[in-house]
Design a protein around this motif. Structure first.
Motif, PDB file in Angstrom:
ATOM      1  N   THR A   5       0.821  -1.110   0.167  1.00 56.47           N
ATOM      2  CA  THR A   5      -0.031   0.027  -0.060  1.00 56.47           C
ATOM      3  C   THR A   5       0.809   0.975   0.054  1.00 56.47           C
ATOM      4  O   THR A   5       2.189   1.196   0.232  1.00 56.47           O
ATOM      5  CB  THR A   5      -0.770  -0.013   1.229  1.00 56.47           C
ATOM      6  N   ARG A   6       0.425   2.482  -0.365  1.00 60.91           N
ATOM      7  CA  ARG A   6       1.236   3.575  -0.292  1.00 60.91           C
ATOM      8  C   ARG A   6       1.120   3.950   1.428  1.00 60.91           C
ATOM      9  O   ARG A   6       0.170   3.676   2.042  1.00 60.91           O
ATOM     10  CB  ARG A   6       0.546   4.765  -0.861  1.00 60.91           C
ATOM     11  N   MET A   7       2.577   4.384   1.907  1.00 60.58           N
ATOM     12  CA  MET A   7       2.865   4.601   3.075  1.00 60.58           C
ATOM     13  C   MET A   7       1.838   5.690   3.462  1.00 60.58           C
ATOM     14  O   MET A   7       1.953   6.715   3.057  1.00 60.58           O
ATOM     15  CB  MET A   7       4.201   4.842   3.299  1.00 60.58           C
ATOM     16  N   THR A   8       1.201   5.725   4.861  1.00 59.09           N
ATOM     17  CA  THR A   8       0.620   6.995   5.317  1.00 59.09           C
ATOM     18  C   THR A   8       1.159   7.205   6.900  1.00 59.09           C
ATOM     19  O   THR A   8       1.845   6.428   7.299  1.00 59.09           O
ATOM     20  CB  THR A   8      -0.820   6.464   5.524  1.00 59.09           C
ATOM     21  N   ARG A   9       0.622   8.277   7.192  1.00 60.37           N
ATOM     22  CA  ARG A   9       1.282   8.714   8.723  1.00 60.37           C
ATOM     23  C   ARG A   9       0.972   7.743   9.648  1.00 60.37           C
ATOM     24  O   ARG A   9       1.545   7.327  10.632  1.00 60.37           O
ATOM     25  CB  ARG A   9       0.942  10.185   8.864  1.00 60.37           C
ATOM     26  N   ILE A  42       7.835   9.316  -2.529  1.00 58.17           N
ATOM     27  CA  ILE A  42       6.659   8.133  -2.726  1.00 58.17           C
ATOM     28  C   ILE A  42       7.153   6.946  -1.916  1.00 58.17           C
ATOM     29  O   ILE A  42       8.100   6.322  -2.198  1.00 58.17           O
ATOM     30  CB  ILE A  42       6.561   7.740  -4.305  1.00 58.17           C
ATOM     31  N   TYR A  43       6.430   6.745  -1.090  1.00 55.32           N
ATOM     32  CA  TYR A  43       6.696   5.212  -0.166  1.00 55.32           C
ATOM     33  C   TYR A  43       5.657   4.264   0.058  1.00 55.32           C
ATOM     34  O   TYR A  43       4.343   4.676  -0.196  1.00 55.32           O
ATOM     35  CB  TYR A  43       6.913   5.905   1.397  1.00 55.32           C
ATOM     36  N   GLY A  57      11.003   3.087  -0.630  1.00 56.92           N
ATOM     37  CA  GLY A  57      10.413   4.417  -1.257  1.00 56.92           C
ATOM     38  C   GLY A  57      11.641   5.257  -2.067  1.00 56.92           C
ATOM     39  O   GLY A  57      12.692   4.793  -2.053  1.00 56.92           O
ATOM     40  N   PHE A  58      10.926   6.080  -2.755  1.00 61.09           N
ATOM     41  CA  PHE A  58      12.079   7.057  -3.473  1.00 61.09           C
ATOM     42  C   PHE A  58      11.711   8.188  -3.723  1.00 61.09           C
ATOM     43  O   PHE A  58      10.482   8.614  -3.340  1.00 61.09           O
ATOM     44  CB  PHE A  58      12.277   6.179  -4.956  1.00 61.09           C
ATOM     45  N   TRP A  59      12.451   9.196  -3.974  1.00 60.87           N
ATOM     46  CA  TRP A  59      12.283  10.521  -4.528  1.00 60.87           C
ATOM     47  C   TRP A  59      12.173  10.686  -5.973  1.00 60.87           C
ATOM     48  O   TRP A  59      13.116  10.011  -6.630  1.00 60.87           O
ATOM     49  CB  TRP A  59      13.347  11.422  -3.847  1.00 60.87           C
TER      50      TRP A  59
END
Ligand SMILES: CC(C)(COP(=O)(O)OP(=O)(O)OC[C@H]1O[C@@H](n2cnc3c(N)ncnc32)[C@H](O)[C@@H]1OP(=O)(O)O)[C@@H](O)C(=O)NCCC(=O)NCCS
Length: 149
Positions: A5-9, A42-43, A57-59
């Motif tokens: 999944t996309r990482m969230t807080r 983007i993690y 993740g990457f920038w």
């Protein structure tokens, strides 16, 4: 079942604990919160029934993807979790039409190098004494994307 999944807080406290287990120079919880606020970052989180078991993740900087980290909890390794995370980054890089994904990896980290090679990353250079804990050199590994059409 492992889900990417996309990482969230909400993931950050667990990811910061995982980070301490996986790295000699772990990022702080604050660093991950900063990454969640960074528009270039983007993690992804790998979850096993809701438990965070890995992340990557990457920038996205001017058409280039700079991979910051890939990590999997020791008890979940060699089960394809790292591969799923790298595959997701590659799929995302393709969608974003990035030219390359690039990363640094310790010369001694044969496991990670193998994982990256499996996904078409090649060693294209090195950085001397890149790691401050033991002065180890890094390989620079790069995956290039051929523009389609
Ligand atoms: C590197 C890491 C992310 C791999 O995660 P993983 O979930 O075990 O990876 P996978 O199960 O998808 O393995 C993919 C391939 O990588 C290679 N690999 C992974 N671990 C390996 C090991 N210990 N020894 C040799 N090859 C290994 C193998 O080719 C493997 O394919 P196979 O299992 O079919 O042989 C994990 O070992 C880790 O978190 N290490 C500590 C953190 C780290 O070093 N991160 C990289 C920073 S650059």
């Amino acid at each position: 079942m492992i889900e990417i999944t996309r990482m969230t807080r909400d993931d950050v406290p667990e990811i910061a604990e995982l980070e301490k287990i996986c790295f000699m120079l772990p990022w702080s919880e604050k660093s991950f919160h900063d990454e969640m606020a960074n528009n270039l970052a983007i993690y992804f989180t790998a979850k096993d029934n809701g438990k965070c078991v890995g992340y990557a993740g990457f920038w996205n900087v001017s058409g280039e993807g700079d991979v910051t980290n890939v990590a999997v909890l020791p008890e979940y390794r060699r089960r394809g979790v790292g591969s799923s995370l790298v595959a997701e980054m590659i799929k995302t890089a393709e969608k974003l039409k990035l030219e390359i994904l690039t990363l640094e990896v310790r010369k001694s980290n044969a496991a990670a190098q193998k994982l990256y090679e499996k996904f078409g990353f090649e060693i294209l250079g090195e950085r001397k004494r890149y790691y401050s804990d033991n002065g180890e050199d890094a390989y620079i590994m790069t995956r290039t994307f051929t523009p389609k059409g």
